[in-house]
Scaffold this motif. Structure first.
Motif, PDB file in Angstrom:
ATOM      1  N   ALA A  21     -27.447 -23.241  96.820  1.00  0.00           N
ATOM      2  CA  ALA A  21     -28.179 -24.126  97.737  1.00  0.00           C
ATOM      3  C   ALA A  21     -29.252 -24.920  96.989  1.00  0.00           C
ATOM      4  N   ASN A  22     -29.990 -24.236  96.106  1.00  0.00           N
ATOM      5  CA  ASN A  22     -31.031 -24.920  95.333  1.00  0.00           C
ATOM      6  C   ASN A  22     -30.446 -25.967  94.399  1.00  0.00           C
ATOM      7  N   LEU A  23     -29.298 -25.646  93.799  1.00  0.00           N
ATOM      8  CA  LEU A  23     -28.650 -26.579  92.882  1.00  0.00           C
ATOM      9  C   LEU A  23     -28.238 -27.854  93.599  1.00  0.00           C
ATOM     10  N   VAL A  24     -27.545 -27.714  94.721  1.00  0.00           N
ATOM     11  CA  VAL A  24     -27.089 -28.903  95.460  1.00  0.00           C
ATOM     12  C   VAL A  24     -28.276 -29.707  95.969  1.00  0.00           C
ATOM     13  N   ASN A  25     -29.295 -29.019  96.451  1.00  0.00           N
ATOM     14  CA  ASN A  25     -30.496 -29.703  96.936  1.00  0.00           C
ATOM     15  C   ASN A  25     -31.158 -30.501  95.814  1.00  0.00           C
ATOM     16  N   ALA A  26     -31.254 -29.892  94.615  1.00  0.00           N
ATOM     17  CA  ALA A  26     -31.866 -30.581  93.477  1.00  0.00           C
ATOM     18  C   ALA A  26     -31.030 -31.783  93.039  1.00  0.00           C
ATOM     19  N   CYS A  27     -29.709 -31.596  92.971  1.00  0.00           N
ATOM     20  CA  CYS A  27     -28.827 -32.704  92.581  1.00  0.00           C
ATOM     21  C   CYS A  27     -28.934 -33.870  93.572  1.00  0.00           C
ATOM     22  N   ALA A  28     -29.036 -33.544  94.857  1.00  0.00           N
ATOM     23  CA  ALA A  28     -29.149 -34.591  95.873  1.00  0.00           C
ATOM     24  C   ALA A  28     -30.452 -35.362  95.706  1.00  0.00           C
ATOM     25  N   LYS A  29     -31.546 -34.659  95.466  1.00  0.00           N
ATOM     26  CA  LYS A  29     -32.841 -35.327  95.315  1.00  0.00           C
ATOM     27  C   LYS A  29     -32.908 -36.161  94.045  1.00  0.00           C
ATOM     28  N   LEU A  30     -32.304 -35.625  92.967  1.00  0.00           N
ATOM     29  CA  LEU A  30     -32.360 -36.312  91.671  1.00  0.00           C
ATOM     30  C   LEU A  30     -31.184 -37.259  91.455  1.00  0.00           C
ATOM     31  N   PHE A  43     -19.018 -30.021  91.146  1.00  0.00           N
ATOM     32  CA  PHE A  43     -18.888 -29.995  92.601  1.00  0.00           C
ATOM     33  C   PHE A  43     -17.469 -29.591  93.029  1.00  0.00           C
ATOM     34  N   SER A  44     -16.484 -29.973  92.225  1.00  0.00           N
ATOM     35  CA  SER A  44     -15.113 -29.578  92.536  1.00  0.00           C
ATOM     36  C   SER A  44     -14.957 -28.065  92.429  1.00  0.00           C
ATOM     37  N   GLU A  45     -15.535 -27.481  91.386  1.00  0.00           N
ATOM     38  CA  GLU A  45     -15.504 -26.028  91.229  1.00  0.00           C
ATOM     39  C   GLU A  45     -16.239 -25.346  92.377  1.00  0.00           C
ATOM     40  N   MET A  46     -17.333 -25.953  92.793  1.00  0.00           N
ATOM     41  CA  MET A  46     -18.126 -25.380  93.875  1.00  0.00           C
ATOM     42  C   MET A  46     -17.351 -25.414  95.190  1.00  0.00           C
ATOM     43  N   MET A  61     -28.898 -26.394 103.681  1.00  0.00           N
ATOM     44  CA  MET A  61     -29.222 -27.130 102.453  1.00  0.00           C
ATOM     45  C   MET A  61     -27.960 -27.591 101.745  1.00  0.00           C
ATOM     46  N   LEU A  62     -26.933 -26.738 101.732  1.00  0.00           N
ATOM     47  CA  LEU A  62     -25.666 -27.098 101.086  1.00  0.00           C
ATOM     48  C   LEU A  62     -25.027 -28.307 101.754  1.00  0.00           C
ATOM     49  N   VAL A  63     -24.891 -28.234 103.069  1.00  0.00           N
ATOM     50  CA  VAL A  63     -24.237 -29.317 103.809  1.00  0.00           C
ATOM     51  C   VAL A  63     -25.024 -30.616 103.677  1.00  0.00           C
ATOM     52  N   HIS A  64     -26.330 -30.517 103.841  1.00  0.00           N
ATOM     53  CA  HIS A  64     -27.174 -31.710 103.769  1.00  0.00           C
ATOM     54  C   HIS A  64     -27.117 -32.336 102.372  1.00  0.00           C
ATOM     55  N   GLY A  65     -27.209 -31.480 101.326  1.00  0.00           N
ATOM     56  CA  GLY A  65     -27.184 -31.987  99.957  1.00  0.00           C
ATOM     57  C   GLY A  65     -25.859 -32.627  99.608  1.00  0.00           C
ATOM     58  N   ALA A  77     -23.741 -33.921 101.642  1.00  0.00           N
ATOM     59  CA  ALA A  77     -23.602 -35.168 102.406  1.00  0.00           C
ATOM     60  C   ALA A  77     -24.363 -36.305 101.729  1.00  0.00           C
ATOM     61  N   LYS A  78     -25.563 -36.016 101.237  1.00  0.00           N
ATOM     62  CA  LYS A  78     -26.344 -37.051 100.541  1.00  0.00           C
ATOM     63  C   LYS A  78     -25.646 -37.500  99.260  1.00  0.00           C
ATOM     64  N   LEU A  79     -24.928 -36.577  98.644  1.00  0.00           N
ATOM     65  CA  LEU A  79     -24.207 -36.907  97.413  1.00  0.00           C
ATOM     66  C   LEU A  79     -22.848 -37.558  97.687  1.00  0.00           C
ATOM     67  N   ARG A  80     -22.517 -37.677  98.981  1.00  0.00           N
ATOM     68  CA  ARG A  80     -21.225 -38.245  99.403  1.00  0.00           C
ATOM     69  C   ARG A  80     -20.075 -37.433  98.804  1.00  0.00           C
ATOM     70  N   TYR A  81     -20.225 -36.114  98.895  1.00  0.00           N
ATOM     71  CA  TYR A  81     -19.189 -35.253  98.313  1.00  0.00           C
ATOM     72  C   TYR A  81     -18.716 -34.256  99.360  1.00  0.00           C
ATOM     73  N   GLY A  82     -17.436 -33.921  99.289  1.00  0.00           N
ATOM     74  CA  GLY A  82     -16.858 -32.950 100.218  1.00  0.00           C
ATOM     75  C   GLY A  82     -15.922 -33.644 101.181  1.00  0.00           C
ATOM     76  N   GLY A  83     -15.361 -32.862 102.097  1.00  0.00           N
ATOM     77  CA  GLY A  83     -14.410 -33.423 103.057  1.00  0.00           C
ATOM     78  C   GLY A  83     -14.337 -32.542 104.273  1.00  0.00           C
ATOM     79  N   PRO A  84     -13.420 -32.848 105.170  1.00  0.00           N
ATOM     80  CA  PRO A  84     -13.311 -32.076 106.433  1.00  0.00           C
ATOM     81  C   PRO A  84     -13.107 -30.579 106.191  1.00  0.00           C
ATOM     82  N   ASP A  85     -12.272 -30.225 105.221  1.00  0.00           N
ATOM     83  CA  ASP A  85     -12.029 -28.797 104.979  1.00  0.00           C
ATOM     84  C   ASP A  85     -13.306 -28.074 104.565  1.00  0.00           C
ATOM     85  N   LEU A  86     -14.061 -28.707 103.683  1.00  0.00           N
ATOM     86  CA  LEU A  86     -15.316 -28.109 103.228  1.00  0.00           C
ATOM     87  C   LEU A  86     -16.295 -28.001 104.393  1.00  0.00           C
TER      88      LEU A  86
END
Length: 310
Positions: A256-265, A273-276, A295-299, A301-310
């Motif tokens: 959660a912290n990793l995705v949040n940090a990546c989204a902010k930075l 992200f594919s491995e995640m 935090m995961l979902v929000h981050g 989404a900000k990174l425009r990554y993921g899909g319906p399955d995720l």
């Protein structure tokens, strides 16, 4: 009350010198560490009471190494004994010039591990370290130990943190990655976002071999940069690459912290992200706390990554 008084007198009588009480404390600490027990019968309270008395009556002859032994044993035993810690703090404040610098840095760390906030001691140490010449002798390990203690107990001292930052700017290439994580996280927790310090240590972060990092060190560093809104895209991108192939080692909080940090930075590491995403598809999401999933979902989404399955 009478029985309590008699017990205290008995404890003092059994330990006629500081060294005898210290020897018994070391014995109890060794036994407690090996057996997993935090106390041995009624020995520990009695020894602590005796030590408080000896610290008072033998104050002139007590050495800094004696106080360090007391704090170290208390930490090993997770023994938070306020009268003993207060007596130790009083000796440190009275004899601070005679203490070696590493001890001045380690003693607050011990108090923090015991979750005992002796404000007067922390103020005295902050003033002494900030004003005294020995600041130039501080090692990166000393600084990491010291600032961690102040962050853990939320004791902010601008003068101390500035003095430590100035020292680190000079010796930044001697700071290993794990100590960078402790130092930067401590500054971020105290809202002391010193851009010059973060920029100096960002160069040290990448000189550490990837295998020398535990995964939480990396997420802590990235989270500290994001908290302080200090963007070093090249360094953070490379740091995130150190996690490739190690996603399964991440705890829910790390992830959660990793995705949040990546989204902010605004760090986009598609391989990571594919491995995640593959990991999240099979992991039991009930191991995550609700705010971690948020935090995961929000981050993502900000990174425009993921899909319906995720």
């Amino acid at each position: 009350a009478f029985r309590s008084c008699a017990t205290n007198v008995g404890a003092i009588a059994e330990h006629s010198t500081l060294q005898s009480a210290l020897s018994d404390l070391a014995r109890v600490a060794k036994y407690g560490a090996s057996s997993g027990e935090l106390t041995v019968g009624g020995d520990l309270p009695k020894i602590s009471t005796a030590l408080v008395h000896r610290l008072r009556v033998e104050a002139a002859t007590i050495r800094s190494s004696d106080v360090i032994r007391i704090i170290g044993a208390c930490c090993r035993l997770e023994h938070n004994h306020p009268p003993l810690l207060d007596a130790a703090a009083a000796h440190v404040m009275r004899a601070m010039p005679s203490y070696p610098l590493y001890a001045i840095c380690n003693i607050p760390n011990g108090f923090a591990r015991l979750n005992y906030h002796h404000r007067q001691l922390f103020e005295a140490i902050a003033d002494w370290v900030a004003d005294a010449d020995p600041t130039e002798q501080l090692s990166p390990v000393d600084v990491a130990s010291l600032v961690y203690a102040y962050a853990e107990l939320r004791h902010s001292s601008a003068a101390l943190l500035e003095a430590c930052a100035e020292r680190l700017k000079v010796c930044h290439m001697e700071v290993g990655g794990p100590n960078c994580s402790i130092i930067l996280n401590s500054y971020a927790r105290l809202s002391e976002c010193n851009p010059e310090l973060f920029h100096a240590l960002s160069r040290s972060i990448l000189q550490t071999k990837p295998e020398s990092y535990e995964v939480h060190h990396i997420t802590i560093i990235m989270n500290a940069f994001s908290k302080c809104r200090i963007n070093r895209p090249k360094e953070m991108q490379q740091l995130s690459s150190f996690l490739e192939g190690r996603v399964e080692q991440l705890s829910p909080q790390n992830m959660a912290n990793l995705v949040n940090a990546c989204a902010k930075l605004k760090i986009h590491n598609h391989r990571l992200f594919s491995e995640m995403q593959k990991c999240l598809a099979v992991v039991d999401l009930r191991t995550f706390k609700l705010f971690e999933l948020t935090m995961l979902v929000h981050g993502l989404a900000k990174l425009r990554y993921g899909g319906p399955d995720l």
